[in-house]
Design a protein around this motif. Structure first.
Motif, PDB file in Angstrom:
ATOM      1  N   THR A   1       0.826  -1.202   0.000  1.00  0.00           N
ATOM      2  CA  THR A   1       0.000   0.000   0.000  1.00  0.00           C
ATOM      3  C   THR A   1       0.859   1.251   0.000  1.00  0.00           C
ATOM      4  OG1 THR A   1      -1.661  -1.230   1.244  1.00  0.00           O
ATOM      5  CG2 THR A   1      -1.884   1.164   1.206  1.00  0.00           C
ATOM      6  N   PHE A   2       1.966   1.215   0.746  1.00  0.00           N
ATOM      7  CA  PHE A   2       2.863   2.363   0.787  1.00  0.00           C
ATOM      8  C   PHE A   2       3.556   2.571  -0.561  1.00  0.00           C
ATOM      9  CE2 PHE A   2       2.622   1.552   5.380  1.00  0.00           C
ATOM     10  CZ  PHE A   2       2.247   2.812   5.796  1.00  0.00           C
ATOM     11  N   TYR A   3       3.947   1.470  -1.222  1.00  0.00           N
ATOM     12  CA  TYR A   3       4.569   1.606  -2.542  1.00  0.00           C
ATOM     13  C   TYR A   3       3.581   2.234  -3.531  1.00  0.00           C
ATOM     14  CZ  TYR A   3       8.770  -0.994  -1.366  1.00  0.00           C
ATOM     15  OH  TYR A   3       9.965  -1.372  -0.825  1.00  0.00           O
ATOM     16  N   ASP A   4       2.339   1.820  -3.456  1.00  0.00           N
ATOM     17  CA  ASP A   4       1.320   2.394  -4.326  1.00  0.00           C
ATOM     18  C   ASP A   4       1.114   3.869  -4.002  1.00  0.00           C
ATOM     19  OD1 ASP A   4      -0.686   2.359  -6.324  1.00  0.00           O
ATOM     20  OD2 ASP A   4      -2.222   2.176  -4.751  1.00  0.00           O
ATOM     21  N   PHE A   5       1.092   4.197  -2.719  1.00  0.00           N
ATOM     22  CA  PHE A   5       0.925   5.578  -2.287  1.00  0.00           C
ATOM     23  C   PHE A   5       2.065   6.457  -2.791  1.00  0.00           C
ATOM     24  CE2 PHE A   5       2.123   8.717   1.001  1.00  0.00           C
ATOM     25  CZ  PHE A   5       1.064   9.587   0.859  1.00  0.00           C
ATOM     26  N   PHE A   6       3.302   5.998  -2.630  1.00  0.00           N
ATOM     27  CA  PHE A   6       4.450   6.804  -3.054  1.00  0.00           C
ATOM     28  C   PHE A   6       4.520   6.946  -4.564  1.00  0.00           C
ATOM     29  CE2 PHE A   6       6.399   5.853   1.168  1.00  0.00           C
ATOM     30  CZ  PHE A   6       6.427   7.164   1.597  1.00  0.00           C
ATOM     31  N   SER A   7       4.110   5.912  -5.297  1.00  0.00           N
ATOM     32  CA  SER A   7       4.123   6.037  -6.756  1.00  0.00           C
ATOM     33  C   SER A   7       3.106   7.071  -7.219  1.00  0.00           C
ATOM     34  CB  SER A   7       3.859   4.686  -7.415  1.00  0.00           C
ATOM     35  OG  SER A   7       2.534   4.277  -7.183  1.00  0.00           O
ATOM     36  N   ARG A   8       2.011   7.204  -6.504  1.00  0.00           N
ATOM     37  CA  ARG A   8       1.027   8.230  -6.854  1.00  0.00           C
ATOM     38  C   ARG A   8       1.449   9.607  -6.353  1.00  0.00           C
ATOM     39  NH1 ARG A   8      -4.833   5.368  -6.179  1.00  0.00           N
ATOM     40  NH2 ARG A   8      -4.265   3.443  -7.220  1.00  0.00           N
ATOM     41  N   LEU A   9       2.106   9.634  -5.202  1.00  0.00           N
ATOM     42  CA  LEU A   9       2.546  10.903  -4.642  1.00  0.00           C
ATOM     43  C   LEU A   9       3.672  11.497  -5.462  1.00  0.00           C
ATOM     44  CD1 LEU A   9       2.422  12.900  -2.204  1.00  0.00           C
ATOM     45  CD2 LEU A   9       4.221  11.526  -1.171  1.00  0.00           C
ATOM     46  N   TRP A  10       4.647  10.668  -5.836  1.00  0.00           N
ATOM     47  CA  TRP A  10       5.806  11.118  -6.597  1.00  0.00           C
ATOM     48  C   TRP A  10       5.533  10.828  -8.058  1.00  0.00           C
ATOM     49  CZ3 TRP A  10       9.625  14.141  -5.188  1.00  0.00           C
ATOM     50  CH2 TRP A  10      10.714  14.269  -6.028  1.00  0.00           C
ATOM     51  N   ASP A  11       4.894  11.767  -8.750  1.00  0.00           N
ATOM     52  CA  ASP A  11       4.484  11.566 -10.139  1.00  0.00           C
ATOM     53  C   ASP A  11       5.641  11.936 -11.071  1.00  0.00           C
ATOM     54  OD1 ASP A  11       2.864  10.940 -12.271  1.00  0.00           O
ATOM     55  OD2 ASP A  11       1.933  12.913 -12.351  1.00  0.00           O
ATOM     56  N   SER A  12       6.643  11.066 -11.105  1.00  0.00           N
ATOM     57  CA  SER A  12       7.800  11.306 -11.955  1.00  0.00           C
ATOM     58  C   SER A  12       8.358   9.972 -12.422  1.00  0.00           C
ATOM     59  CB  SER A  12       8.872  12.067 -11.170  1.00  0.00           C
ATOM     60  OG  SER A  12      10.045  12.169 -11.919  1.00  0.00           O
ATOM     61  N   ASP A  13       8.947   9.979 -13.606  1.00  0.00           N
ATOM     62  CA  ASP A  13       9.582   8.759 -14.102  1.00  0.00           C
ATOM     63  C   ASP A  13      10.902   8.503 -13.392  1.00  0.00           C
ATOM     64  OD1 ASP A  13       7.504   8.382 -15.859  1.00  0.00           O
ATOM     65  OD2 ASP A  13       8.504   9.451 -17.486  1.00  0.00           O
ATOM     66  N   ASN A  14      11.501   9.546 -12.848  1.00  0.00           N
ATOM     67  CA  ASN A  14      12.774   9.419 -12.160  1.00  0.00           C
ATOM     68  C   ASN A  14      12.520   9.051 -10.705  1.00  0.00           C
ATOM     69  OD1 ASN A  14      15.371   9.559 -11.295  1.00  0.00           O
ATOM     70  ND2 ASN A  14      15.694  11.696 -11.824  1.00  0.00           N
ATOM     71  N   ASN A  15      13.132   7.966 -10.228  1.00  0.00           N
ATOM     72  CA  ASN A  15      12.904   7.503  -8.867  1.00  0.00           C
ATOM     73  C   ASN A  15      13.669   8.308  -7.827  1.00  0.00           C
ATOM     74  OD1 ASN A  15      11.217   5.506  -9.754  1.00  0.00           O
ATOM     75  ND2 ASN A  15      12.814   3.978  -9.917  1.00  0.00           N
ATOM     76  N   ASN A  16      14.702   9.006  -8.218  1.00  0.00           N
ATOM     77  CA  ASN A  16      15.566   9.688  -7.268  1.00  0.00           C
ATOM     78  C   ASN A  16      15.381  11.197  -7.349  1.00  0.00           C
ATOM     79  OD1 ASN A  16      16.809   7.262  -6.432  1.00  0.00           O
ATOM     80  ND2 ASN A  16      18.015   7.291  -8.293  1.00  0.00           N
ATOM     81  N   LEU A  17      15.679  11.851  -6.228  1.00  0.00           N
ATOM     82  CA  LEU A  17      15.581  13.302  -6.199  1.00  0.00           C
ATOM     83  C   LEU A  17      16.745  13.955  -6.915  1.00  0.00           C
ATOM     84  CD1 LEU A  17      14.456  13.822  -2.509  1.00  0.00           C
ATOM     85  CD2 LEU A  17      13.067  14.013  -4.548  1.00  0.00           C
ATOM     86  N   SER A  18      17.902  13.306  -6.888  1.00  0.00           N
ATOM     87  CA  SER A  18      19.082  13.869  -7.538  1.00  0.00           C
ATOM     88  C   SER A  18      19.631  12.878  -8.554  1.00  0.00           C
ATOM     89  CB  SER A  18      20.161  14.214  -6.513  1.00  0.00           C
ATOM     90  OG  SER A  18      20.555  13.050  -5.823  1.00  0.00           O
ATOM     91  N   SER A  19      20.405  13.384  -9.455  1.00  0.00           N
ATOM     92  CA  SER A  19      20.981  12.561 -10.507  1.00  0.00           C
ATOM     93  C   SER A  19      22.024  11.618  -9.936  1.00  0.00           C
ATOM     94  CB  SER A  19      21.628  13.465 -11.559  1.00  0.00           C
ATOM     95  OG  SER A  19      22.312  12.679 -12.500  1.00  0.00           O
ATOM     96  N   GLN A  20      22.166  10.467 -10.563  1.00  0.00           N
ATOM     97  CA  GLN A  20      23.178   9.499 -10.135  1.00  0.00           C
ATOM     98  C   GLN A  20      24.569   9.909 -10.596  1.00  0.00           C
ATOM     99  OE1 GLN A  20      22.700   6.855  -8.131  1.00  0.00           O
ATOM    100  NE2 GLN A  20      20.584   7.492  -7.912  1.00  0.00           N
TER     101      GLN A  20
END
Length: 78
Positions: free
Chosen positions: A21-40
């Protein structure tokens, strides 16, 4: 494990659903194709060059000088 996640998702602390449920929540909350906040990609580090003569200091590796920082700060109004 983190009560903040439960509170943000609208559940009481200690009475939370499964981790899916949390994974589903975060995928909806963070509406971006990039999983990270900063570049690798990280900038390359400059190597420290040894001084040519014994007893001398090594050249600085910083890319900005104090003079450059002061000029930059003088242009900023607070």
């Amino acid at each position: 494990m983190n009560p903040l996640y439960a509170i943000l998702s609208g559940f009481e602390v200690g009475d939370t659903p499964g981790v899916g449920t949390f994974y589903d929540f975060f995928s909806r909350l963070w509406d971006s194709d990039n999983n990270n906040l900063s570049s690798q990609l990280q900038p390359l580090k400059t190597s420290v060059k040894k001084p040519k003569k014994k007893g001398l200091k090594a050249d600085p590796v910083e890319k900005t000088t104090v003079e450059q920082l002061l000029k930059e700060l003088q242009g900023v109004s607070f």
